[in-house]
Design a protein around this motif. Structure first.
Motif, PDB file in Angstrom:
ATOM      1  N   PHE A 120      -2.884   8.464  19.346  1.00 48.85           N
ATOM      2  CA  PHE A 120      -2.601   9.046  18.036  1.00 48.85           C
ATOM      3  C   PHE A 120      -2.140   7.969  17.045  1.00 48.85           C
ATOM      4  N   ILE A 121      -1.284   7.051  17.493  1.00 50.12           N
ATOM      5  CA  ILE A 121      -0.770   6.003  16.611  1.00 50.12           C
ATOM      6  C   ILE A 121      -1.893   5.073  16.159  1.00 50.12           C
ATOM      7  N   LEU A 122      -2.762   4.676  17.088  1.00 52.80           N
ATOM      8  CA  LEU A 122      -3.895   3.813  16.727  1.00 52.80           C
ATOM      9  C   LEU A 122      -4.804   4.506  15.727  1.00 52.80           C
ATOM     10  N   TYR A 123      -5.079   5.785  15.982  1.00 52.47           N
ATOM     11  CA  TYR A 123      -5.941   6.557  15.061  1.00 52.47           C
ATOM     12  C   TYR A 123      -5.288   6.680  13.690  1.00 52.47           C
ATOM     13  N   LEU A 124      -4.000   6.973  13.672  1.00 49.70           N
ATOM     14  CA  LEU A 124      -3.282   7.155  12.410  1.00 49.70           C
ATOM     15  C   LEU A 124      -3.261   5.855  11.608  1.00 49.70           C
ATOM     16  N   PHE A 125      -2.894   4.748  12.263  1.00 47.30           N
ATOM     17  CA  PHE A 125      -2.844   3.461  11.570  1.00 47.30           C
ATOM     18  C   PHE A 125      -4.210   3.099  10.985  1.00 47.30           C
ATOM     19  N   HIS A 126      -5.241   3.207  11.820  1.00 48.97           N
ATOM     20  CA  HIS A 126      -6.568   2.773  11.360  1.00 48.97           C
ATOM     21  C   HIS A 126      -7.094   3.659  10.235  1.00 48.97           C
ATOM     22  N   PHE A 127      -6.967   4.972  10.416  1.00 49.18           N
ATOM     23  CA  PHE A 127      -7.482   5.875   9.385  1.00 49.18           C
ATOM     24  C   PHE A 127      -6.756   5.687   8.053  1.00 49.18           C
ATOM     25  N   VAL A 128      -5.427   5.677   8.073  1.00 44.77           N
ATOM     26  CA  VAL A 128      -4.643   5.604   6.835  1.00 44.77           C
ATOM     27  C   VAL A 128      -4.924   4.309   6.084  1.00 44.77           C
ATOM     28  N   VAL A 129      -4.885   3.183   6.791  1.00 42.79           N
ATOM     29  CA  VAL A 129      -5.088   1.886   6.134  1.00 42.79           C
ATOM     30  C   VAL A 129      -6.530   1.766   5.618  1.00 42.79           C
ATOM     31  N   THR A 130      -7.498   2.158   6.444  1.00 45.13           N
ATOM     32  CA  THR A 130      -8.906   2.053   6.042  1.00 45.13           C
ATOM     33  C   THR A 130      -9.208   2.929   4.841  1.00 45.13           C
ATOM     34  N   TYR A 131      -8.758   4.189   4.901  1.00 43.42           N
ATOM     35  CA  TYR A 131      -9.065   5.096   3.789  1.00 43.42           C
ATOM     36  C   TYR A 131      -8.342   4.681   2.512  1.00 43.42           C
ATOM     37  N   LEU A 132      -7.165   4.124   2.633  1.00 47.68           N
ATOM     38  CA  LEU A 132      -6.414   3.674   1.455  1.00 47.68           C
ATOM     39  C   LEU A 132      -7.202   2.590   0.714  1.00 47.68           C
ATOM     40  N   PHE A 133      -7.701   1.602   1.443  1.00 47.21           N
ATOM     41  CA  PHE A 133      -8.498   0.537   0.818  1.00 47.21           C
ATOM     42  C   PHE A 133      -9.776   1.102   0.203  1.00 47.21           C
ATOM     43  N   ARG A 134     -10.455   1.978   0.943  1.00 50.37           N
ATOM     44  CA  ARG A 134     -11.709   2.561   0.433  1.00 50.37           C
ATOM     45  C   ARG A 134     -11.452   3.454  -0.774  1.00 50.37           C
ATOM     46  N   LEU A 135     -10.351   4.187  -0.737  1.00 50.52           N
ATOM     47  CA  LEU A 135     -10.015   5.077  -1.846  1.00 50.52           C
ATOM     48  C   LEU A 135      -9.811   4.284  -3.136  1.00 50.52           C
ATOM     49  N   THR A 139     -12.369   4.912  -6.134  1.00 48.89           N
ATOM     50  CA  THR A 139     -11.758   5.456  -7.345  1.00 48.89           C
ATOM     51  C   THR A 139     -12.050   4.568  -8.551  1.00 48.89           C
ATOM     52  N   ARG A 140     -11.944   3.265  -8.364  1.00 46.54           N
ATOM     53  CA  ARG A 140     -12.254   2.332  -9.463  1.00 46.54           C
ATOM     54  C   ARG A 140     -13.705   2.492  -9.918  1.00 46.54           C
ATOM     55  N   THR A 141     -14.624   2.632  -8.954  1.00 42.22           N
ATOM     56  CA  THR A 141     -16.048   2.790  -9.281  1.00 42.22           C
ATOM     57  C   THR A 141     -16.296   4.107 -10.001  1.00 42.22           C
ATOM     58  N   VAL A 142     -15.718   5.195  -9.482  1.00 44.89           N
ATOM     59  CA  VAL A 142     -15.904   6.521 -10.095  1.00 44.89           C
ATOM     60  C   VAL A 142     -15.384   6.538 -11.527  1.00 44.89           C
ATOM     61  N   ARG A 143     -14.232   5.928 -11.746  1.00 46.85           N
ATOM     62  CA  ARG A 143     -13.665   5.902 -13.097  1.00 46.85           C
ATOM     63  C   ARG A 143     -14.532   5.096 -14.056  1.00 46.85           C
TER      64      ARG A 143
END
Length: 473
Positions: A120-135, A139-143
């Motif tokens: 769970f910790i590995l999944y949480l760390f990877h998902f949160v950090v990866t999605y934050l960078f992608r977001l 978001t910059r592109t969409v704007r």
């Protein structure tokens, strides 16, 4: 828009996020197994496994993202934040399962609860950090698209009421969708074109491919009138050879049948014609299977290769390998190689198709064609990437021109690579005339509409049975 630069930004973001997530997880994992490690934090960074993970784990994630189609340049500026969220959730789950079973299950633990906690910790760390960078990137592109700093060059196919309506709707959207209108093409000749007062006339629809190339068009909207709809099949066939996004204005029947799928509540409702014949991961797997199978076939069949080569040489004068220009993916020509099954002067009077009792075929050539031995050199074309194991049988331009006169939809085949075998080949074998080619075409079109790895395996199994049983036509 620099698509390559945008892809590079996502790759770098994913590399950094994967390395950061792994570092955080490694520290947490060390603390869980060896709580005293935090007293000497420098010991963690002196651990050889830490740096091996920093090198190997991010590389693994990039390969996984590539296989699943994350870095498709044609879609890199069309990312949706919500879709990105769901995709990142899913891909992170798949990747963490692989990493967990490959690297972590050998940990010394007290209870299985620790395994679940680490997962769970590995999944949480990877998902949160990866999605934050992608977001941040998305978001910059969409704007920038909403501010009309970025956009997609668009042309309208149509010239009157529907064309004007769709132009006005898109131009007056509360949240811009990024369409930058380059002009329009007409389907029917009129004295004046209503949409002409808004955007320039670029030509007739018959010149659509040339116009798209000249103006670097990225999106085409079909806004033709009801009286012009008999041309829609021809237009779609022409557009399928390009990489443009195709959208069609819907009518009430489309709404009732649920064909109008919207990604934004603010944008004009349009039907997008999907050009993805297979999911990205299946496309990647198909190519991987092609490479592995071609290498194995060339290795295992090398004794057969030698036997056939000697038999062809002894059987008649001329080269062992016969090379011929065929037309493949996106209409590009390539050289296809076969063991020569005909006498060397077989086409001295021009292009001819082989028939059942063709006296141009050598004695050994008849046997080869029956069990498909003449196709063995095509594994080299598969390895090069000109062909696939399963596709459609490539033809010469001479015969393609004749087929297109009777069946313009033949050009739809150019969306994929030709194959050593095909659904049409399994059903018909070698076509003896243009009419049989047209008849065989319906099976190849059905294959395109139902492309999947499962379908490929079925066709390969039937092909093997035909070869073993010697039922080839």
């Amino acid at each position: 828009m620099n698509k390559k630069l945008q892809v590079l930004k996502y790759i770098l973001a994913d590399l950094v996020s994967a390395a950061l997530a792994w570092s955080l997880f490694f520290i947490y994992r060390k603390y869980t197994i060896e709580p005293t490690s935090l007293d000497h934090l420098s010991d963690i960074f002196e651990d050889r496994n830490f740096f091996l993970g920093i090198l190997i784990v991010p590389a693994f994630w990039l390969i996984l993202y590539y296989i699943l189609g994350t870095y498709n340049a044609n879609k890199i500026y069309r990312k949706s934040r919500l879709r990105e969220l769901s995709q990142t959730l899913f891909i992170s789950l798949v990747g963490v399962i692989i990493i967990f079973f490959a690297l972590i299950l050998d940990d010394v633990i007290v209870t299985y609860k620790s395994y679940y906690q680490l997962f769970f910790i590995l999944y949480l760390f990877h998902f949160v950090v990866t999605y934050l960078f992608r977001l941040i990137l998305t978001t910059r592109t969409v704007r920038r698209i909403h501010r009309k700093e970025l956009g997609f060059k668009t042309i309208i196919v149509g010239s009157n009421g529907n064309a004007v309506k769709i132009y006005e709707e898109i131009e007056n959207q509360e949240v811009p969708s990024g369409n930058i209108f380059t002009g329009f093409v007409n389907v029917v000749e009129y004295e004046t074109y209503k949409v002409g007062k808004y955007i320039p006339h670029l030509g007739k629809f018959q010149d659509l491919r040339k116009i798209i190339q000249e103006h670097q068009v990225e999106e085409v909207i079909l806004a033709i009138e009801r009286s012009e709809r008999e041309t829609i099949r021809t237009i779609l066939t022409m557009l399928e050879e390009t990489d443009v996004v195709i959208k069609i204005i819907p009518d009430m029947q489309d709404y009732l049948m649920g064909m109008v799928k919207m990604s934004s509540i603010w944008h004009t409702p349009l039907i997008q014609v999907s050009q993805d014949l297979m999911p990205p991961w299946q496309q990647s797997m198909k190519r991987l299977i092609d490479i592995v199978a071609a290498l194995i076939a060339l290795l295992i069949l090398s004794p057969v290769f030698i036997f056939v080569a000697i038999s062809v040489k002894v059987g008649s004068r001329g080269p062992v390998i016969y090379s011929q220009k065929r037309v493949g993916l996106h209409g590009h020509a390539f050289k296809m190689h076969k063991f020569r099954s005909m006498y060397s002067d077989a086409e001295k009077d021009g292009p001819q198709l082989a028939s059942k009792d063709d006296n141009r075929i050598t004695s050994f050539g008849k046997y080869m064609r029956k069990v498909r031995l003449d196709e063995i050199p095509q594994f080299y074309s598969v390895l090069k990437g000109d062909m696939s194991l399963v596709g459609y049988r490539p033809e010469r331009q001479y015969y393609i021109d004749k087929i297109v006169e009777k069946a313009p939809e033949y050009r739809l085949l150019f969306k994929i690579k030709p194959g050593i075998t095909s659904w049409g080949q399994v059903k018909y074998g070698y076509a003896e005339n243009v009419d049989q080619m047209v008849e065989r075409l319906k099976y190849d079109l059905l294959y395109i509409e139902n492309m999947s790895l499962a379908m490929d395996f079925k066709i390969l199994i039937y092909t093997v049975l035909i070869v073993v049983q010697g039922r080839g036509k």
